[in-house]
Design an enzyme around this catalytic site. Sequence first.
Site, PDB file in Angstrom:
ATOM      1  N   HIS A  96       6.098  -6.948  -7.501  1.00  0.00           N
ATOM      2  CA  HIS A  96       6.319  -5.424  -7.387  1.00  0.00           C
ATOM      3  C   HIS A  96       7.968  -5.616  -6.963  1.00  0.00           C
ATOM      4  O   HIS A  96       8.405  -6.298  -6.183  1.00  0.00           O
ATOM      5  CB  HIS A  96       5.815  -4.674  -6.566  1.00  0.00           C
ATOM      6  CG  HIS A  96       6.229  -3.268  -6.017  1.00  0.00           C
ATOM      7  ND1 HIS A  96       5.934  -2.295  -7.170  1.00  0.00           N
ATOM      8  CD2 HIS A  96       6.747  -2.835  -5.028  1.00  0.00           C
ATOM      9  CE1 HIS A  96       6.519  -1.248  -6.391  1.00  0.00           C
ATOM     10  NE2 HIS A  96       6.976  -1.604  -5.355  1.00  0.00           N
ATOM     11  N   CYS A 210       7.219  -0.093 -12.245  1.00  0.00           N
ATOM     12  CA  CYS A 210       8.177  -0.204 -11.170  1.00  0.00           C
ATOM     13  C   CYS A 210       9.623  -0.939 -11.607  1.00  0.00           C
ATOM     14  O   CYS A 210      10.650  -0.742 -11.148  1.00  0.00           O
ATOM     15  CB  CYS A 210       7.508  -1.049  -9.987  1.00  0.00           C
ATOM     16  SG  CYS A 210       6.919  -2.680 -10.077  1.00  0.00           S
TER      17      CYS A 210
END
Length: 337
Positions: A96, A210
């Site tokens: 992430h 993301c």
Amino acid sequence: MGAGRHCRLLLLLAAAWGPCFSGAVRSSQRRWPVPYRRFDYRPKTDPYCQARYTFCPTGSAIPVMKEEDVIEVYRLQAPVWEFKYGDLLGHLKIMHDAVGFKSSLTGKNYTMEWYELFQLGNCTFPHLRPGMDAPFWCNQGAACFFEGIDDAHWKENGTLVLVTTISGTMFNEMAKWVKYDNETGIYYETWTVQASPDKQSTVWFDSYECSKFILRTYQKLADLGAVFKKIQTNYTSIILFSGEPIYLGNETSIFGPVGNKTLAAAIRDFYSPFKPHHRVGEFLVDLLKIIDRVILNCQFYLFYNLEYWFLPMKFPYLKIVYEEVPLPIGSKTSFGV
């Protein structure tokens, strides 16, 4: 609602199975990759969509910085669900991404990221609700900005590194862009879809998640004059491999009163095995169904831009890659520090 772990595991296991022999009719001439659709405004979420973990629980408005401020910009990266599973997914390079800022005038630091409102599973696969013909999606994503940087979270199993320095003026211009980007790019897209593992192969669809938000943010800062350090930056992509996709239609044309009932049933039937599982027996039965459809029969139904596409899948079907995307090249402008 947390179907993500089971769904992804099913596809990862399925990807190890044998070759595919079926063909498909090619689409008419189209622009590839299909451009990600932006919207005029962000719609309200349906109460049916519920998050296991609250979205952006400590979020705040982006502050206005003083023009003369000097702000450090940090690359932040950690394994997905690191807060719960530590470095488990880091071993698979499922990461992430976020970006951090530190003001030299106030000493305050901030984190900015973009992720799913209702967890990854809901953005990747729909719910099949009783009494509703069309699959029901909870697939919005959004930007989250909050004060503070959790150093331990990013450093322990990931990355926290300075990538550039900007002025307060540049930060404020970036903030205006973030508002636009967040209000117009509202749906999370998990998959990248391309023709083959070759680096020059055709990309049919780009993901919108993301890492893409961070890449857009870096590019905006470069456009404003930020000069980035020369460091290697890698990002995670989850790629499906298929022949040329076939456009099927939108929710109304497929599932509406005069829609294609055969196609509607096929799409619902395809998504059915990707539901959350509570018993091992159910999981194994659905795993076999996924292997049969995705690997042996080379079928995948993709939902992108609120429209459905058929993907004639081909070897190696699915792959998680962690590849370098260089930091953008910028030059100092009137916004420079």
